[in-house]
Design a protein around this motif. Structure first.
Motif: not given
Length: 252
Positions: A194, A60-61, A68, A64-66, A180
């Protein structure tokens, strides 16, 4: 006066056979009797839980920011679609939904080439060719589809995309419960990636996939740390490079 009769003895019941003792490994562990032992046992359980959940937390770390959607994912030249099984030689519904998302990425100019990666370890089972047939039927030109026939698992697909096909940046297309792990592993393999998580209704397959990811996270963490060679490495292939140089416009 006659003497009293002795009490009548009841018949003895037959002895029941002894049940066999369970093997030592199957017996429940005994709880420690001392307070110090109980405290150590609780601490051991807590450490075990942390170690079991650490790989999932790492995924997740890392990812998560990737994550879309098809609409807002940044444009990359290559989309990577992971195999998800065949029924009678055709993509399963889950795989078809991944391919639909990849076709939409191509139609909207978000990607220029689609790399389909899957299992072709048996003559009668060919995921990449089935994926190619589906994509060409949905508007993606055959010359802009590249097949990886040795994507036996997620790490193999990511490592081969980098080492064999020379992919440096990619949009990864898969279901939400898997995306993920795909992003975390491809980033570990050296691909700036991504992920597009395809929406699915929460049926039995979806819940099974989610539970499976908990256990797959451990292997993913080991693969990311050790970075082993894929099951089949083989020579470098130029399919992606040739497809990108075939005259298609750049991804926006």
């Amino acid at each position: 006066m006659p003497p009293p009769k002795p009490p009548r003895r009841l018949p003895r019941l037959p002895r029941l056979p002894r049940l066999p003792r369970l093997p030592r490994l199957l017996r429940l562990p005994r709880l420690p009797r001392t307070r110090r032992g109980q405290r150590l046992a609780v601490q051991g359980v807590m450490v075990g839980c942390v170690l079991a959940l650490a790989p999932a937390a790492w995924m997740h770390l890392a990812a998560d920011s990737r994550i879309r959607t098809v609409a807002d994912v940044p444009a990359h030249d290559v989309a990577v679609v992971f195999g998800a099984g065949l029924w009678d030689g055709r993509p399963t519904p889950y795989l078809a939904h991944r391919l639909d998302a990849a076709a939409e990425l191509y139609r909207t100019g978000k990607v220029r080439v689609v790399l389909v990666t899957g299992d072709n370890s048996r003559v009668e089972y060919d995921e990449p060719d089935a994926m190619r047939t589906y994509l060409t039927g949905h508007g993606v030109p055959d010359g802009h589809i590249v097949s990886d026939y040795a994507g036996f698992d997620t790490w193999d697909s990511c490592a081969r995309a980098k080492k064999i096909f020379g992919v440096d940046r990619a949009v990864l297309v898969t279901q939400g419960f898997h995306v993920r792990r795909a992003v975390a592993l491809c980033r570990s393999a050296g691909i700036d990636s991504y992920g597009v998580g395809v929406d699915e209704r929460h049926d039995v397959t979806w819940y099974y996939g989610g539970v499976r990811e908990v256990f797959a996270a451990g292997k993913a963490a080991v693969d990311a740390a050790l970075r082993p060679d894929p099951h089949f490495l083989g020579p470098r292939e130029t399919g992606v490079t040739k497809a990108l140089g075939s005259g298609a416009g750049s991804a926006r």
